[in-house]
Design a protein around this motif. Structure first.
Motif, PDB file in Angstrom:
ATOM      1  N   UNK A 611       0.840  -1.189   0.000  1.00 17.71           N
ATOM      2  CA  UNK A 611       0.000   0.000   0.000  1.00 17.71           C
ATOM      3  C   UNK A 611       0.890   1.260   0.000  1.00 17.71           C
ATOM      4  N   UNK A 612       1.980   1.181   0.762  1.00 18.26           N
ATOM      5  CA  UNK A 612       2.845   2.358   0.846  1.00 18.26           C
ATOM      6  C   UNK A 612       3.530   2.623  -0.498  1.00 18.26           C
ATOM      7  N   UNK A 614       2.304   1.952  -3.256  1.00 20.86           N
ATOM      8  CA  UNK A 614       1.295   2.585  -4.120  1.00 20.86           C
ATOM      9  C   UNK A 614       1.115   4.051  -3.748  1.00 20.86           C
ATOM     10  N   UNK A 615       1.074   4.313  -2.432  1.00 24.51           N
ATOM     11  CA  UNK A 615       0.847   5.689  -2.012  1.00 24.51           C
ATOM     12  C   UNK A 615       2.020   6.582  -2.431  1.00 24.51           C
ATOM     13  N   UNK A 618       1.781   7.212  -6.009  1.00 23.93           N
ATOM     14  CA  UNK A 618       0.759   8.205  -6.352  1.00 23.93           C
ATOM     15  C   UNK A 618       1.235   9.616  -5.993  1.00 23.93           C
ATOM     16  N   UNK A 619       2.082   9.726  -4.928  1.00 18.76           N
ATOM     17  CA  UNK A 619       2.622  11.023  -4.542  1.00 18.76           C
ATOM     18  C   UNK A 619       3.570  11.538  -5.630  1.00 18.76           C
ATOM     19  N   UNK A 622       1.812  12.509  -8.752  1.00 19.36           N
ATOM     20  CA  UNK A 622       1.039  13.729  -8.508  1.00 19.36           C
ATOM     21  C   UNK A 622       1.956  14.964  -8.464  1.00 19.36           C
ATOM     22  N   UNK A 623       3.059  14.803  -7.682  1.00 19.25           N
ATOM     23  CA  UNK A 623       3.887  15.980  -7.423  1.00 19.25           C
ATOM     24  C   UNK A 623       4.953  16.211  -8.498  1.00 19.25           C
TER      25      UNK A 623
ATOM     26  N   UNK B  17       2.747   6.315   7.598  1.00 18.53           N
ATOM     27  CA  UNK B  17       1.310   6.606   7.612  1.00 18.53           C
ATOM     28  C   UNK B  17       1.033   7.935   8.299  1.00 18.53           C
ATOM     29  N   UNK B  19       3.021  10.394   8.347  1.00 18.23           N
ATOM     30  CA  UNK B  19       3.441  11.438   7.409  1.00 18.23           C
ATOM     31  C   UNK B  19       2.370  11.672   6.351  1.00 18.23           C
ATOM     32  N   UNK B  20       1.872  10.507   5.763  1.00 18.07           N
ATOM     33  CA  UNK B  20       0.813  10.627   4.738  1.00 18.07           C
ATOM     34  C   UNK B  20      -0.363  11.406   5.286  1.00 18.07           C
ATOM     35  N   UNK B  23       0.453  15.118   5.666  1.00 19.29           N
ATOM     36  CA  UNK B  23       0.511  15.771   4.351  1.00 19.29           C
ATOM     37  C   UNK B  23      -0.872  15.937   3.758  1.00 19.29           C
ATOM     38  N   UNK B  27      -2.614  19.423   2.903  1.00 26.26           N
ATOM     39  CA  UNK B  27      -3.061  19.777   1.546  1.00 26.26           C
ATOM     40  C   UNK B  27      -4.556  20.093   1.528  1.00 26.26           C
ATOM     41  N   UNK B 117      -2.951   8.292  -2.653  1.00 22.29           N
ATOM     42  CA  UNK B 117      -2.893   9.455  -1.772  1.00 22.29           C
ATOM     43  C   UNK B 117      -4.120  10.359  -1.911  1.00 22.29           C
TER      44      UNK B 117
END
Lengths: 828, 148
Positions: A611-612, A614-615, A618-619, A622-623, B17, B19-20, B23, B27, B117
């Motif tokens: 999951x991380x 993936x996250x 996605x960051x 995105x960025x 997590x 941190x996510x 953030x 945002x 995210x």
């Protein structure tokens, strides 16, 4: 008339017609007396004498100083035959010497006082008729006067009342005696006077009977003295006797009498006798009575007891009868009459004999006469004829009843019906005889059978059959024993059976223990290693049975041994195999569990880093979109897809591992409900593909809802995924009940009812040869790019169906569609 | 921390997590403050020390050292002082049984940590909106899981 006339010629005229006493006076020679010649007597004397002599009433005269005695004829008898007469002319004292002391003073008193003295019934005993007599007199002494009016003598007027007095005395004595007699009479006597029945006389017994004192009743009318009699008819009875003068008598007359303040019932025998006077007119009533209360009561008691006896006797089903000491039967109870149908007259005396069976009569008479003669109890079994002609056996007994002196008063007898017992006994005797005969026969056949048995035992080869004495010494040995254990009979008989046991068993005392167990429980069963003669071992199955005598004492043991070595070896091998299998099974289960927990944990724990990734990805996209090259972007996209694939793989694995557990409880639930829920979850996808789902009537099934939801989710997802892009999706879900015997396939149980669910679609289908492969884990028929998927979905379905003890099959035709058949057994 | 701000407490041992979450919250530019604790014991101490000024909402991870999220939830819901604090489960797990259990224990919402995210932002925003809107302590079971 001249008072002093002295005409001598006429002076004897007063003596004329003056009876014998007058004659006597005339003829007497008076010259020698102080009175002198009659002619010289004073007128007063003559006059007095004239009166006396002419009176028919007895009279006596004492005259002058000497009290010369004169008396008339009427007086004469009182002097008796021999005695004082003739006393005329004699002086009083001379004539009445014996009573002079009594009459002298009386005379003197009269002379002195001139007053008369009189007595009634006076006892004046004097001498006459040759002896002194008690003589009673009623008399009067009165003065006699001389010519000068002077008292010169005493005239005695008298009547002898001796007879009257004696009669009266006798009367009185007689009455006294009567009264004494009445008083002392052994019966109650009372005399009632007049019409009111006044008690004039009552004796002590009567008073006792009446419960009264004499002064309470005497002189009282009876009814007033004893008011309690008023309503008891006594007065009426007395009145009757009084008016009719007829005697009344009765016995055991019941009467309530007040005694000592209590009303007592008394029974009386009594009579009322009329008492009549001389004219036959009633004066009173004499009551004579005896109280018989005690006798009546005791007789009534006897009667009562007799009645009770009869009642008792009549109520008995047995026959009861009595006889006089001579043996004549004189009473029978009701049962006898009912049984025989005969009447009392028929039975009395010797009549009862007609009841007795003709064959029993002679014996009956003889025994009865014996009893009468000896006084010993009578006891006999004989048959009596019933009114319907049937003869039934009776047991008769009679006992003599003796009085206090030991003399027989009567006999009391009874008869009891013993027909059933008699028949039973006869039957029993017959049975015993029959049994005895049977037993003799049986014994014979037993002997034969025993011989046969011995031969048989001898010859049995597969079993060692041994007889041991109570100490375990071998006494008998058969062929089988020889074959199994290797000893010949002569080698082993007389030796201890523990020789067959291993040294270890002997040391632990097993042989003795087995014998003890058999003695206590009757039987000892054992399996174990035994020794042959050649010291090789064999696996023996042994049954030792205790043999008992009639007193239940152990007299030995039979021991049957079977050689099970071959079986034992086979069993042991089997057991080993089984243990091995079990071990493997356990290992497998363990492995399976480990696998499951690995699958679960890993899939769960794997998710986080994935999951991380993936996250983070996605960051970056995105960025840093702008800083990445096109190639970088493409590769990045591929990485994301891989991550996604891994994500779904993990999700599916997780779901698959979860189906191992029976999560949630079974529930009876409508299948349509589950389908509706899944439709809801997939509503978007269904809409997208224009899918139609057709379901028919519903099945209520016993399932784990959560798992079935997963099942239908997977099936529907599958249908949507493998749909024909040119046709709208059409899915049909049907269900019906079928029995195992109507289905093909070895896994169906004949008698079980199955819920058969058919799930068909019109998708791309598959080739029939893959119908089993598609259920295997990770098996896929198409490339991932054509149809994405992990190859786990159908494996999950199969596992769920198996969790429900069901069966799933698939049918497919390429391009036409697929059909899945689910069979769920109906639970009881 | 200003009183007008929306105070959010996050209990999670995973640094990434946390941190996510921070953030995503930044945002979203909400007027919210975030406090983070890294295990169950720390969480319970924090709550105890901040009475009566508790945060408006707690995002609670399940898999934490020393004291698990499940234990913390049960303590919070059984304690009169903390009971009214809305608890949003914030976990990787998607096990339905676990979800049912947490719902029964009184959790307000359930968020499965998203892989994307932007999805994370969506669920945080949606959750905070729901908390702000609704003053009831528990949603219905159907609305329990907040989807991105």
């Amino acid at each position: 008339m001249k008072l002093n006339s002295t005409h001598k010629a006429n002076n004897l005229s007063f003596l004329e017609n003056s009876g014998q006493m007058g004659e006597l006076i005339r003829e007497m020679d008076w010259d020698t007396t102080t009175l002198g010649q009659i002619s010289d007597w004073p007128v007063s004397l003559r006059t007095t004498l004239a009166i006396i002599l002419h009176s028919s009433y007895p009279m006596f005269l004492f005259w002058g100083d000497e009290l010369i005695c004169f008396y008339n004829d009427a007086y004469r008898p009182s002097l008796g035959i021999e005695g004082k007469h003739p006393a005329i002319g004699k002086s009083g004292k001379e004539v009445w010497p014996e009573i002079w002391d009594y009459i002298g003073p009386l005379i003197n008193e009269v002379v002195t006082t001139a007053k008369p003295v009189s007595y009634n019934d006076q006892l004046v005993p004097f001498y006459r008729n040759g002896s002194m007599e008690d003589i009673y007199w009623t008399f009067c002494y009165s003065a006699a006067f001389d010519d000068y009016g002077k008292v010169n003598g005493v005239v005695v007027t008298c009547t002898e009342t001796t007879e009257t007095v004696i009669t009266k005395k006798e009367l009185q004595e007689s009455e006294r005696r009567l009264r004494t007699m009445i008083a002392q009479a052994p019966v109650s006597i009372a005399i009632f006077q007049g019409k009111d029945h006044v008690t004039e006389l009552v004796n002590s017994l009567a008073l006792e009977m009446w419960g009264r004192m004499e002064d309470e009743v005497l002189g009282q009318p009876l009814l007033e003295a004893m008011p309690e009699l008023e309503t008891q008819g006594i007065k009426e009875l007395l009145d009757e006797v009084y008016s009719t003068t007829k005697t009344f008598s009765t016995s055991e007359f019941p009467m309530q009498i007040m005694r000592k303040g209590k009303l007592n019932m008394a029974y009386l025998n009594f009579s009322f006798e009329p008492l009549l006077d001389n004219n036959g007119k009633i004066e009173g009533i004499m009551a004579l009575g005896i109280e018989v209360t005690n006798q009546v009561i005791s007789r009534k008691k006897i009667e009562e007891s007799e009645k009770k006896f009869r009642l008792l006797a009549d109520s008995l089903p047995q026959f009861v009868w009595t006889s006089d000491p001579q043996g004549n039967l004189n009473y029978f109870n009701q049962s006898v009459y009912e049984y025989s149908g005969l009447l009392p007259d028929h039975l009395i005396n010797k009549g009862w004999l007609q009841m007795v069976h003709p064959d029993d009569r002679a014996m009956n008479i003889k025994i009865w006469e014996d009893s009468i003669a000896t006084g010993k109890d009578f006891l006999l079994e004989h048959r009596f004829r019933r009114h319907d002609g049937e003869y039934r056996w009776q047991l008769s007994r009679a006992k003599p009843q003796r009085n206090d002196d030991g003399i027989i008063n009567m006999w009391v007898g009874s008869s009891t019906d013993i027909q059933e017992q008699k028949i039973f006994l006869d039957e029993l005797e017959k049975q015993v005889q029959k049994r005895t005969a049977e037993l003799v026969e049986l014994n014979d056949s037993l002997k034969k059978s025993e011989q046969r048995y011995h031969l048989m035992v001898e010859e049995v080869q597969d079993y060692a059959i041994i007889y041991l004495n109570p100490d375990g010494i071998v006494e008998n040995w058969n062929t089988g024993a020889e074959k199994i254990k290797g000893y010949k009979a002569e080698e082993i008989i007389g030796r201890d059976f523990s020789n067959f046991y291993t040294e270890e068993d002997r040391n632990s005392g097993l042989p003795k223990r087995l014998l003890g167990l058999a003695a206590r429980k009757g039987k000892a069963v054992h399996e174990g290693w035994r020794l042959r003669k050649d010291n090789t071992l064999f696996w023996a199955s042994v049954v030792i049975t205790a043999v008992h005598n009639e007193k239940k004492e152990v007299i030995g043991y039979s021991k049957v041994t079977h050689d099970l070595t071959a079986k034992k070896e086979a069993d042991d091998a089997l057991k080993e195999k089984k243990a091995e299998l079990e071990q493997k099974n356990i290992e497998l289960q363990k492995m399976n569990k480990e696998l499951q927990s690995f699958a679960y944990i890993s899939s769960h724990d794997l998710q986080e880093p994935l999951r991380k990734i993936q996250t983070f990805a996605s960051r970056i996209i995105e960025k840093d979109q702008d800083t990445l090259s096109e190639n970088g972007k493409y590769l990045f996209k591929r990485m994301q897809l891989s991550a996604e694939r891994m994500q779904s793989l993990i999700d599916d694995l997780l779901a698959y591992s979860r189906t191992h557990h029976l999560e949630g409880d079974f529930e009876k639930i409508n299948l349509n409900l589950i389908i509706e829920q899944v439709k809801q979850d997939l509503s978007e996808e269904l809409l997208q593909k224009n899918a139609i789902i057709e379901t028919d009537n519903t099945c209520i099934v016993n399932i784990i809802p959560f798992q079935f939801k997963q099942l239908f989710y997977n099936l529907l997802s599958n249908s949507l995924k493998f749909s024909n892009p040119e046709k709208p999706v059409h899915i049909t879900i049907k269900n019906e009940y079928v029995y195992g015997n109507s289905l093909e396939g070895e896994n169906f149980v004949d008698d079980t009812k199955y819920c058969h669910i058919t799930f068909s679609d019109n998708g791309i289908g598959f080739e029939q040869k893959y119908s089993e492969k598609i259920f295997e884990l990770f098996q896929r028929l198409y490339g991932r790019t054509e149809y994405p998927g992990t190859g786990i979905g159908l494996a999950i379905i199969k596992r769920i169906v198996e969790n429900h003890h069901g069966i799933i099959t698939a049918q497919g035709e390429l391009g036409k569609g697929a059909t899945f058949n689910l069979y769920l057994p109906e639970e009881d | 921390m200003a009183n007008s701000d929306f105070h959010i407490l996050l209990a999670d041992d995973d640094e990434d997590d946390c941190m996510f979450f921070k953030e995503a919250l930044d945002e979203l530019s909400l007027c919210a403050t975030l406090k983070t604790v890294n295990n169950g014991v720390e969480l319970m101490d924090f709550l105890e020390n901040n009475l009566p000024n508790l945060p408006q909402v707690l995002f609670l991870d399940l898999n934490m050292p020393r004291k698990s999220g499940t234990e913390c939830l049960s303590e919070i819901k059984q304690c009169e002082k903390f009971r009214h604090l809305p608890v949003i489960i914030y976990s990787t797990s998607s096990n339905i049984d676990v979800m049912d259990q947490l719902y029964r224990q009184g959790a307000q919402y359930y968020i499965r940590k998203p892989a994307d995210f932007s999805n994370l932002k969506t669920v945080i925003s949606r959750t905070i909106d729901l908390i702000k809107q609704k003053r009831v302590l528990q949603s219905s079971r159907e609305e329990f899981v907040i989807q991105p």
